[in-house]
Design a protein around this motif. Structure first.
Motif, mmCIF file in Angstrom:
data_model
loop_
_atom_site.group_PDB
_atom_site.id
_atom_site.type_symbol
_atom_site.label_atom_id
_atom_site.label_comp_id
_atom_site.label_asym_id
_atom_site.label_seq_id
_atom_site.Cartn_x
_atom_site.Cartn_y
_atom_site.Cartn_z
ATOM 1 N N HIS A 68 52.762 -14.868 11.253
ATOM 2 C CA HIS A 68 51.576 -15.466 10.616
ATOM 3 C C HIS A 68 50.314 -15.082 11.381
ATOM 4 O O HIS A 68 49.285 -14.766 10.781
ATOM 5 N N MET A 69 50.405 -15.109 12.697
ATOM 6 C CA MET A 69 49.241 -14.781 13.517
ATOM 7 C C MET A 69 48.863 -13.307 13.353
ATOM 8 O O MET A 69 47.676 -12.975 13.334
ATOM 9 N N GLU A 70 49.855 -12.454 13.229
ATOM 10 C CA GLU A 70 49.588 -11.028 13.000
ATOM 11 C C GLU A 70 48.850 -10.842 11.674
ATOM 12 O O GLU A 70 47.848 -10.121 11.600
ATOM 13 N N LYS A 71 49.340 -11.486 10.624
ATOM 14 C CA LYS A 71 48.680 -11.405 9.311
ATOM 15 C C LYS A 71 47.254 -11.956 9.396
ATOM 16 O O LYS A 71 46.328 -11.399 8.807
ATOM 17 N N LEU A 72 47.112 -13.040 10.119
ATOM 18 C CA LEU A 72 45.800 -13.657 10.268
ATOM 19 C C LEU A 72 44.826 -12.715 10.976
ATOM 20 O O LEU A 72 43.673 -12.582 10.561
ATOM 21 N N GLN A 73 45.284 -12.070 12.035
ATOM 22 C CA GLN A 73 44.426 -11.138 12.769
ATOM 23 C C GLN A 73 43.940 -10.017 11.844
ATOM 24 O O GLN A 73 42.767 -9.636 11.890
ATOM 25 N N ILE A 74 44.830 -9.515 10.999
ATOM 26 C CA ILE A 74 44.452 -8.450 10.065
ATOM 27 C C ILE A 74 43.393 -8.951 9.089
ATOM 28 O O ILE A 74 42.390 -8.277 8.839
ATOM 29 N N LYS A 75 43.609 -10.145 8.560
ATOM 30 C CA LYS A 75 42.648 -10.707 7.599
ATOM 31 C C LYS A 75 41.320 -11.072 8.275
ATOM 32 O O LYS A 75 40.258 -10.948 7.657
ATOM 33 N N GLU A 76 41.366 -11.508 9.520
ATOM 34 C CA GLU A 76 40.124 -11.819 10.236
ATOM 35 C C GLU A 76 39.322 -10.539 10.499
ATOM 36 O O GLU A 76 38.102 -10.535 10.383
ATOM 37 N N LYS A 77 40.012 -9.464 10.811
ATOM 38 C CA LYS A 77 39.342 -8.177 11.008
ATOM 39 C C LYS A 77 38.695 -7.739 9.694
ATOM 40 O O LYS A 77 37.546 -7.294 9.668
ATOM 41 N N GLU A 78 39.443 -7.898 8.612
ATOM 42 C CA GLU A 78 38.920 -7.570 7.288
ATOM 43 C C GLU A 78 37.695 -8.437 6.964
ATOM 44 O O GLU A 78 36.702 -7.946 6.420
ATOM 45 N N LYS A 79 37.765 -9.710 7.308
ATOM 46 C CA LYS A 79 36.642 -10.618 7.047
ATOM 47 C C LYS A 79 35.403 -10.159 7.808
ATOM 48 O O LYS A 79 34.289 -10.176 7.262
ATOM 49 N N LEU A 80 35.571 -9.736 9.043
ATOM 50 C CA LEU A 80 34.436 -9.264 9.834
ATOM 51 C C LEU A 80 33.830 -8.013 9.197
ATOM 52 O O LEU A 80 32.604 -7.893 9.081
ATOM 53 N N GLU A 81 34.683 -7.091 8.765
ATOM 54 C CA GLU A 81 34.195 -5.877 8.108
ATOM 55 C C GLU A 81 33.475 -6.213 6.805
ATOM 56 O O GLU A 81 32.406 -5.661 6.515
#
Length: 150
Positions: free
Chosen positions: A83-96
């Motif tokens: 879950h944390m891995e998926k979250l990190q990917i989505k947070e990176k996407e959110k920043l972009e």
């Protein structure tokens, strides 16, 4: 990290998520202030904000990754780690997406007659909403799984 149990790690993770939410809020507020300085934008001030926000996100991400590893390796919780891995990917996407959205807002402000800029801004707003919904889903799954007995 000297944390000794998984519940403490989960709590620390929630604190880091709250810090990330606050950093995004400051980023948005800073960009709104930057837009108010147009048409002769105070880019130096905004550049400093971006630098500080980037440092904050980097520190948060580093600690989240450490927690992710501990949960996986030390506490045999690959479910939470995933879950944390998926979250990190989505947070990176959110920043972009946030950076693209900020640029689109400036383009619309500088060229209000350009419909392409308006359409791009609307699409990015929709993309941000979808991203936030995906983040909420991942966090809900994390919460559910983290509350299960080990």
């Amino acid at each position: 990290m000297a944390t000794t149990d998984s519940k403490s790690l989960v709590q620390r993770f929630y604190i880091l998520q709250a810090e990330r939410v606050e950093a995004f809020k400051l980023f948005d507020e800073g960009h709104e202030a930057y837009l108010r300085t147009g048409p002769h934008y105070d880019f130096e001030h905004y550049k400093q904000l971006v630098h500080e926000i980037t440092k904050a996100f980097s520190g948060i991400s580093k600690e989240v990754l450490e927690i992710k590893e501990q949960l996986h390796q030390d506490f045999d919780r690959p479910d939470l780690s995933e879950h944390m891995e998926k979250l990190q990917i989505k947070e990176k996407e959110k920043l972009e997406l946030t950076a693209k959205l900020q640029l689109a807002k400036q383009n619309v402000q500088d060229h209000p007659e350009n419909e392409e800029f308006q359409e791009k801004l609307q699409q990015l707003k929709k993309d941000v909403i979808k991203n936030k919904a995906a983040l909420a889903d991942i966090l809900q799954d994390f919460k559910y799984d983290s509350e299960e007995p080990e």
